[in-house]
Design a protein around this motif. Structure first.
Motif, PDB file in Angstrom:
ATOM      1  N   UNK A  60       0.826  -1.202   0.000  1.00  0.00           N
ATOM      2  CA  UNK A  60       0.000   0.000   0.000  1.00  0.00           C
ATOM      3  C   UNK A  60       0.860   1.251   0.000  1.00  0.00           C
ATOM      4  N   UNK A  61       0.344   2.305  -0.666  1.00  0.00           N
ATOM      5  CA  UNK A  61       1.006   3.602  -0.608  1.00  0.00           C
ATOM      6  C   UNK A  61       0.674   4.307   0.698  1.00  0.00           C
ATOM      7  N   UNK A  62      -0.535   4.054   1.221  1.00  0.00           N
ATOM      8  CA  UNK A  62      -0.971   4.671   2.483  1.00  0.00           C
ATOM      9  C   UNK A  62      -1.214   3.575   3.507  1.00  0.00           C
ATOM     10  N   UNK A  63      -0.733   3.814   4.730  1.00  0.00           N
ATOM     11  CA  UNK A  63      -0.827   2.803   5.778  1.00  0.00           C
ATOM     12  C   UNK A  63      -1.366   3.423   7.060  1.00  0.00           C
ATOM     13  N   UNK A  64      -1.946   2.590   7.915  1.00  0.00           N
ATOM     14  CA  UNK A  64      -2.305   3.095   9.236  1.00  0.00           C
ATOM     15  C   UNK A  64      -1.013   3.216  10.055  1.00  0.00           C
ATOM     16  N   UNK A  65      -1.117   3.752  11.261  1.00  0.00           N
ATOM     17  CA  UNK A  65       0.102   4.019  12.037  1.00  0.00           C
ATOM     18  C   UNK A  65       0.858   2.743  12.416  1.00  0.00           C
ATOM     19  N   UNK A  66       0.128   1.693  12.720  1.00  0.00           N
ATOM     20  CA  UNK A  66       0.802   0.435  13.068  1.00  0.00           C
ATOM     21  C   UNK A  66       1.577  -0.112  11.870  1.00  0.00           C
ATOM     22  N   UNK A  67       0.964  -0.064  10.690  1.00  0.00           N
ATOM     23  CA  UNK A  67       1.642  -0.533   9.483  1.00  0.00           C
ATOM     24  C   UNK A  67       2.849   0.360   9.177  1.00  0.00           C
ATOM     25  N   UNK A  68       2.672   1.674   9.379  1.00  0.00           N
ATOM     26  CA  UNK A  68       3.770   2.607   9.165  1.00  0.00           C
ATOM     27  C   UNK A  68       4.943   2.324  10.092  1.00  0.00           C
ATOM     28  N   UNK A  69       4.632   2.018  11.360  1.00  0.00           N
ATOM     29  CA  UNK A  69       5.678   1.681  12.322  1.00  0.00           C
ATOM     30  C   UNK A  69       6.409   0.408  11.893  1.00  0.00           C
ATOM     31  N   UNK A  70       5.659  -0.576  11.439  1.00  0.00           N
ATOM     32  CA  UNK A  70       6.268  -1.827  10.965  1.00  0.00           C
ATOM     33  C   UNK A  70       7.135  -1.549   9.742  1.00  0.00           C
ATOM     34  N   UNK A  71       6.656  -0.706   8.845  1.00  0.00           N
ATOM     35  CA  UNK A  71       7.422  -0.349   7.645  1.00  0.00           C
ATOM     36  C   UNK A  71       8.731   0.342   8.027  1.00  0.00           C
ATOM     37  N   UNK A  72       8.678   1.243   8.996  1.00  0.00           N
ATOM     38  CA  UNK A  72       9.879   1.956   9.447  1.00  0.00           C
ATOM     39  C   UNK A  72      10.730   1.107  10.391  1.00  0.00           C
ATOM     40  N   UNK A  73      10.195  -0.029  10.787  1.00  0.00           N
ATOM     41  CA  UNK A  73      10.880  -0.969  11.681  1.00  0.00           C
ATOM     42  C   UNK A  73      11.145  -0.353  13.061  1.00  0.00           C
ATOM     43  N   UNK A  74      10.110   0.319  13.583  1.00  0.00           N
ATOM     44  CA  UNK A  74      10.190   0.909  14.927  1.00  0.00           C
ATOM     45  C   UNK A  74       8.901   0.574  15.671  1.00  0.00           C
ATOM     46  N   UNK A  75       8.897   0.812  16.968  1.00  0.00           N
ATOM     47  CA  UNK A  75       7.681   0.571  17.750  1.00  0.00           C
ATOM     48  C   UNK A  75       6.645   1.647  17.419  1.00  0.00           C
ATOM     49  N   UNK A  76       5.402   1.378  17.767  1.00  0.00           N
ATOM     50  CA  UNK A  76       4.328   2.337  17.510  1.00  0.00           C
ATOM     51  C   UNK A  76       4.583   3.639  18.272  1.00  0.00           C
ATOM     52  N   UNK A  77       5.037   3.552  19.517  1.00  0.00           N
ATOM     53  CA  UNK A  77       5.320   4.761  20.292  1.00  0.00           C
ATOM     54  C   UNK A  77       6.423   5.600  19.652  1.00  0.00           C
TER      55      UNK A  77
END
Length: 112
Positions: A60-77
């Motif tokens: 996806x080009x757009x992700x929810x915050x949890x997916x974005x965190x996984x993409x960036x390889x960091x925790x949600x916080x």
């Protein structure tokens, strides 16, 4: 006595036949196990290939915050703290989305 000798005279041949049968059965069982292992390995390899090819990890080009965190390889916080540091997040009626492009830009701009 002669009857007993006749009965037991072919004992070595019978024993050899039994050994041969047992060896054949063991070889057959071993081949079956190897065949099953090979099939299982092929199934696993195909499943992994399909998972990679058909469902890319972040399609996806757009992700929810949890997916974005996984993409960036960091925790949600940690990902939420990126917003305070300049990561642009789209929010409409409380629904938050982040673009893959924005995450990449943000990470590149904070790289040294």
């Amino acid at each position: 006595m002669k009857v007993l000798e006749k009965r037991h005279s072919n004992f070595p041949q019978r024993l050899e036949i039994l050994k041969t049968r047992e060896e054949k059965e063991m070889a057959s069982e071993s081949n079956l196990l190897l065949s099953q292992e090979k099939q299982l390995n092929e199934i696993i390899a195909n499943a992994i290939k399909n998972a990679i090819n058909n469902h890319q990890f972040f399609p996806k080009d757009w992700m929810n915050l949890q997916e974005g965190a996984a993409y960036a390889n960091v925790s949600l916080n940690t990902f939420k703290s990126f917003r305070l540091k300049g990561l642009k997040i789209c929010e409409i009626d409380g629904v938050k989305r982040v673009s893959k492009e924005e995450i990449d830009k943000f990470l590149k701009s904070h790289s040294y």
